[in-house]
Design an enzyme around this catalytic site. Structure first.
Site, PDB file in Angstrom:
ATOM      1  N   GLU A 157       1.484  -4.363  11.413  1.00 51.64           N
ATOM      2  CA  GLU A 157       1.152  -3.136  11.596  1.00 51.64           C
ATOM      3  C   GLU A 157       1.848  -2.097  12.282  1.00 51.64           C
ATOM      4  O   GLU A 157       2.003  -2.069  12.968  1.00 51.64           O
ATOM      5  CB  GLU A 157      -0.342  -3.388  12.067  1.00 51.64           C
ATOM      6  CG  GLU A 157      -0.869  -3.992  10.839  1.00 51.64           C
ATOM      7  CD  GLU A 157      -1.677  -4.145   9.641  1.00 51.64           C
ATOM      8  OE1 GLU A 157      -1.638  -2.978   9.404  1.00 51.64           O
ATOM      9  OE2 GLU A 157      -2.609  -4.839   9.291  1.00 51.64           O
ATOM     10  N   HIS A 175       2.546  -3.730   6.835  1.00 52.77           N
ATOM     11  CA  HIS A 175       2.232  -2.960   7.048  1.00 52.77           C
ATOM     12  C   HIS A 175       2.656  -1.061   7.704  1.00 52.77           C
ATOM     13  O   HIS A 175       3.351  -1.637   8.568  1.00 52.77           O
ATOM     14  CB  HIS A 175       0.522  -3.478   7.150  1.00 52.77           C
ATOM     15  CG  HIS A 175      -0.025  -4.087   5.840  1.00 52.77           C
ATOM     16  ND1 HIS A 175      -0.607  -3.575   4.808  1.00 52.77           N
ATOM     17  CD2 HIS A 175       0.440  -5.297   5.581  1.00 52.77           C
ATOM     18  CE1 HIS A 175      -0.740  -4.834   3.591  1.00 52.77           C
ATOM     19  NE2 HIS A 175      -0.062  -5.735   4.258  1.00 52.77           N
ATOM     20  N   GLU A 200       1.887   3.290   3.047  1.00 56.64           N
ATOM     21  CA  GLU A 200       1.897   3.000   3.961  1.00 56.64           C
ATOM     22  C   GLU A 200       3.889   3.641   3.943  1.00 56.64           C
ATOM     23  O   GLU A 200       4.396   2.422   4.648  1.00 56.64           O
ATOM     24  CB  GLU A 200       1.811   1.668   4.649  1.00 56.64           C
ATOM     25  CG  GLU A 200       0.197   1.825   4.373  1.00 56.64           C
ATOM     26  CD  GLU A 200      -0.567  -0.082   4.541  1.00 56.64           C
ATOM     27  OE1 GLU A 200       0.414  -0.769   4.499  1.00 56.64           O
ATOM     28  OE2 GLU A 200      -1.696  -0.068   4.553  1.00 56.64           O
ATOM     29  N   HIS A 203       0.926  -1.304  -0.144  1.00 55.10           N
ATOM     30  CA  HIS A 203      -0.260  -0.518   0.315  1.00 55.10           C
ATOM     31  C   HIS A 203       0.765   1.072  -0.154  1.00 55.10           C
ATOM     32  O   HIS A 203       1.371   1.143   0.578  1.00 55.10           O
ATOM     33  CB  HIS A 203      -1.003  -0.117   0.868  1.00 55.10           C
ATOM     34  CG  HIS A 203      -1.682  -1.178   0.959  1.00 55.10           C
ATOM     35  ND1 HIS A 203      -2.473  -1.955   2.083  1.00 55.10           N
ATOM     36  CD2 HIS A 203      -2.364  -1.739  -0.004  1.00 55.10           C
ATOM     37  CE1 HIS A 203      -3.363  -2.657   2.325  1.00 55.10           C
ATOM     38  NE2 HIS A 203      -3.137  -2.790   0.512  1.00 55.10           N
TER      39      HIS A 203
END
Length: 995
Positions: free
Chosen positions: A899, A814, A720, A717
């Site tokens: 994350e 991420h 990010e 992504h």
């Protein structure tokens, strides 16, 4: 008994029958006013007249009951007929009459307010009528006295909600009343409902754009019109929830437990590969360590071979050396780099060409879509001329190709600046960055470098705490927005920057904006007031959604002046900007003075739903505003503002090249290759890191070729960027001389794909690739043409599995926009079944609990990590993500998504602090430390030599704090946003009465 026609609404029965059903009409002595009604009057008019003139409670209740029954039994035509006969006025008159008494009778007022809400909702002039009758102020006073009574307060709010449909006049009245309430502490509880009602009155305003579609479009191979199917992309994006959006924080998503996969066959079975096995040997070139002969280990030629372990290392070293000399030598080195790029993986390229069945894309056929420039203007400020301040740009020349004299001038400028001010930043080389960026291919053909990317960044010396949220700041901003709507004459409303129109010129006293550089995202800037600007972000290429990431340049500021920035088309329903997060700012003047830092900046920050809507209707039609205020330190500075610390594709390329030169070739095997080309023709690098065998003996070579594999990926992504900073920490640690890193290299072979979506990163996108799709939803059946990086990464995993080298760990890096700390998502059959409440008996299911090991170790050694935020549940909506597919199809037990927060931590030693690049890189190193627990030789793990390098000082396992609460604003702020139907309001009122 009720007759309803096109032109009349009458009681067809006798007066006796009407009286029987409504005793109020039986007592003639109580109906003196009825004598004035002529025989030609309809039954409805009789009822309305009685309502207006009746003075007793019983009569009024009977009339209200009959009216409610008559209206409920028919359609909206009855309501509109009643309105045409003065029904709204009659109800308002009765409300004023009964509400003004010293002790209001709520036995009458409650049904009266409820019926008024139903009728008034169909009357477009109800607000004006209520104001003329004096019912608005009366209802607000009733609300003030009944804020603790749910039923009475709800009835008042229904009526006020209906009155608000009159728009601007009612808004002005409410604004004055709300400001009056602020002066009295006992009335403060009414300010919030008033504010929400005012926001409902704001008309839906389309964004000032020619189209919802992105300003960047790219012709896709295999599409009849060469473009992505935007409508299909929108539908798909609307259905898929984000990997980084925690389920229980999205109030619009399906119930979390229902999303869990409960089909045991799907959880336990392994699907068939998505490609034939005979194609898998193609990926053998990505395991060069398995075929490398390590001739440099022969003692007889050690001195000769060590200086030139590979032509790649030699040519890269020559390039880095030449960048420190004159401009003419730099040019020759650039051509050397060009040949080097094609030389890096000749065998791989040949195989890639021969294997036409799995060819990802024809890069050459797409070259016409890319306007690449032969030279790049570097945007280095302060030296373009003597009198020019840092940052002055001639915008009209952005797309021009520079001639030799101009290029020489800029080269000389760069040399002078670097010699005088050049920072010493580890693993960053500004001149190499310039050279590398010339080969980066973008849709608009960027020919300008953002100064921070060229110059480099050093973490600021101190920690940056989360600023406390100013009390009532959101209320203050909403009031300002409402006043802005009511006083349009006071606004400037002038476009000062437009990505699609280079002819736009800003006012001499306004800020100047620019975003046409790598990773940049700002589509339009509108000056609203003298020091306030609305900013509109560009949607992801080939679609009209995913606006969250921003990165732009701003100049022409005045020092110590508060400038307000409103990013008005954000899409996420909540953000860490509501909980202490700040944007980041980079000052060119500060950098030239020796402080090249991205720093957290901004005050009065809040994130809330606004009244803007897409240019054309769309399923997800709600936008949110991020508003913040910045006071710049220097006049006439050039600054950059971004959602988070930017990390460009060119920066990655430079980092890998410099990193390769930093390793000790006698101990560290470092090999960079190209996995494949992206849609735009940018190479997707894959790095192999391991340790050289001690000797070329059979035993050492056998140990090397049997080391377990660990596969790490990141930046699928584009928005990010924190994932890239964590990956940077991982790469640098693995290449370091740290004893732990040396042990890891000796124990494992690391395969790292640091940027899976280079095109998205380059073009400043937030979520998707150039095909307008989320690449982390393509893992089930990736398209070799439209999703080449995912297709070949999965193919490489299939290949490793086929040769018995299934990765021990797969981890996809991420960023998370709604939670603090760093945490892991993994996969577990048992935990998924337990959480879902499945009736499946899990006693007989055998599952290796090793998937929890890394989280437990990280919770002890990584200050940013929180084990409380980890989960190992398999959701249906995540079935096509990397984490789930690699676990289910490849059979990797430890398949994770890691994350990282954009904000900071709410636990441990970093509690209350915002995360910077130092902490993110530290997290990347700590992740490597946790891998020690997987080394089979436990003596090596717990040896004194290694233990002293691992700090077990983190205590987050003793801390637990709930996730962030949802946004304060739970209701829609416009009548056109998820518009409430007439029947919805009726049923809501009826339900409340029944309760």
């Amino acid at each position: 008994m009720i007759g309803y026609g096109r032109n009349n609404f009458t009681w067809n029965g006798s007066l006796r029958e009407l009286g029987g059903s409504c005793p109020v009409f039986c007592a003639e002595r109580r109906r003196t006013s009825m004598t004035a009604i002529t025989s030609s009057c309809s039954g409805l008019e009789v009822l309305l007249s009685t309502l207006q003139n009746a003075g007793d409670v019983e009569s009024t209740l009977n009339v209200l009951k009959v009216l409610d029954e008559l209206l409920s039994a028919g359609t909206d035509r009855r309501f509109h007929y009643m309105i045409s006969k003065g029904g709204s006025e009659a109800l308002l008159t009765a409300l004023v009459k009964f509400g003004r008494s010293f002790s209001p009778n709520y036995t009458v007022l409650l049904p009266l307010l409820q019926l008024l809400a139903k009728v008034g909702y169909r009357d477009c002039r109800i607000g004006m009528k209520a104001e003329e009758a004096g019912a608005v102020l009366l209802t607000l006073n009733l609300l003030r006295h009944n804020v603790k009574d749910d039923m009475r307060a709800a009835a008042c709010l229904w009526a006020i909600q209906v009155f608000s449909s009159s728009g601007q006049p009612f808004m002005l009245f409410l604004l004055c009343w709300a400001q009056t309430c602020l002066l009295s502490k006992c009335l403060e509880s009414l300010v919030e409902p008033s504010m929400q009602l005012m926001r409902k009155c704001l008309p839906r305003t389309p964004l000032p754009l020619p189209s919802d579609l992105s300003a960047y479009t790219f012709p896709l191979p295999g599409k009849s019109n060469g473009m992505a199917d935007v409508d299909a992309a929108l539908d798909e994006s609307g259905k898929d929830s984000d990997e980084d959006d925690e389920n229980n924080q999205n109030t619009d998503s399906r119930d979390y437990d229902e999303d869990l996969e409960t089909d045991l066959n799907k959880l336990l079975s392994r699907p068939d590969p998505d490609r034939p096995k005979y194609l898998l040997p193609y990926y053998s070139f990505l395991c060069p360590e398995l075929s490398h002969d390590f001739q440099e280990l022969d003692l007889s030629s050690e001195s000769e071979e060590s200086s030139s372990s590979s032509s790649l290392l030699y040519e890269e070293d020559m390039l880095l050396h030449s960048l420190l000399s004159s401009r003419s030598r730099r040019r020759s080195s650039n051509s050397s780099t060009s040949s080097l790029s094609s030389h890096t993986d000749t065998a791989a390229s040949r195989t890639y060409t021969d294997t036409s069945q799995i060819e990802a894309c024809d890069v050459d056929s797409q070259s016409s879509a890319l306007s690449t420039s032969p030279s790049i203007r570097t945007m280095v400020r302060a030296a373009t001329d003597k009198d020019g301040s840092p940052g002055q740009r001639k915008h009209g020349q952005d797309d021009e190709v520079e001639g030799p004299e101009e290029e020489s001038h800029y080269s000389t400028t760069i040399d002078r600046l670097l010699e005088k001010h050049g920072p010493r930043i580890l693993h960053h080389e500004p001149k190499l960055y310039c050279s590398t960026a010339t080969k980066t291919k973008s849709i608009p053909g960027f020919n300008v470098l953002a100064f921070p990317d060229f110059w480099g960044h050093l973490p600021p010396p101190g920690c940056e705490p989360m600023p406390p949220r100013k009390a009532n700041i959101q209320r203050q901003k909403v009031f300002q927005d409402i006043q802005r709507f009511l006083n349009l004459a006071d606004l400037i409303n002038e476009v000062v920057f437009d990505l699609e129109d280079s002819s736009v010129e800003s006012r001499c006293d306004s800020l100047k904006f620019f975003s046409k550089f790598e990773c940049g995202n700002l589509r339009k800037a509108v000056q609203v007031r003298r020091y306030e600007y609305d900013l509109i972000l560009n949607a992801d290429a080939n679609c009209s959604q995913h606006t969250q990431w921003f990165y732009f340049e701003v100049s022409n500021m005045v020092a110590d002046t508060p400038y307000r920035f409103n990013v008005i088309n954000c899409e996420k329903s909540n953000s860490q900007f509501n909980y202490g997060m700040q944007p980041v700012l980079y000052s060119v003047k500060e950098a030239l003075e020796g402080r090249p830092h991205w720093v957290r900046a901004g005050t009065e920050i809040c994130y809330f739903r606004n009244h803007f809507c897409p240019v054309r209707g769309r399923q997800r039609a709600t936008f949110y505003t991020l508003t913040f205020t910045v006071s710049f330190k220097h006049t006439e500075d050039v600054c950059y503002l971004a959602y988070h610390y930017p990390y460009t594709y060119s920066a990655l390329q430079v980092h890998l090249k410099v990193l390769q030169q930093s390793v000790d070739p006698a101990t560290t095997y470092f090999r960079q290759q190209n996995l494949c080309g992206s849609l735009a023709g940018n190479m997707c690098p894959v790095v192999t890191i391991t340790a050289y065998p001690a000797k070329k003996a059979w035993k050492d070579m056998h140990q090397l070729r049997n080391r377990p594999c660990i596969l790490l990926t990141g930046r699928v992504h584009p928005g990010e960027s924190n994932a890239s900073w964590v990956m940077k920490g991982t790469l640098e640690f693995l290449c370091s001389n740290d004893p732990v890193a040396q042990s890891l290299r000796e124990a494992f072979i690391f395969k790292i794909i640091p940027m899976l979506n280079p095109d998205g990163v380059i073009n400043g996108m937030n979520r998707c690739d150039l095909n307008g799709k989320d690449l982390n939803r393509q893992w089930c059946k990736p398209d070799p043409i439209l999703s080449p990086t995912i297709y070949h990464t999965k193919g490489f995993l299939y290949y490793l599995n086929s040769i018995g080298r299934t990765p021990l760990i797969f981890c996809d890096y991420h960023g998370h926009s709604r939670k603090k700390n760093v945490f892991l998502y993994g996969c577990s059959v048992k935990e998924t079944l337990w959480q879902s409440g499945s009736t499946v008996d899990t006693v007989g299911l055998k599952e290796d609990p090793g998937y929890r090991t890394l989280a437990k170790i990280l919770d002890r050694i990584a200050p940013s990590f929180s084990i409380n935020s980890c989960n190992y549940l398999v959701e249906k909506s995540r079935s096509a993500t990397a984490r789930v597919v690699v676990w289910r199809e490849i059979g990797v037990l430890r398949s994770y998504t890691m994350e990282s927060t954009y904000n900071g931590c709410d636990q441990g030693i970093y509690k209350g602090l915002q995360t910077g690049t130092r902490e993110m890189q530290e997290m990347g190193a700590k992740f490597c430390h946790s891998l020690l627990s997987l080394i089979k030789d436990t003596k090596a793990v717990y040896s004194t030599r290694l233990i002293k390098h691992v700090e077990f000082d983190h205590a987050s396992h003793n801390c637990f704090e709930d996730d962030e609460p949802p946004c304060v604003e739970e209701i829609e702020y416009s009548t056109n946003c998820c518009a409430l139907k007439d029947t919805d309001l009726d049923s809501e009122v009826d339900t409340a009465i029944a309760d």
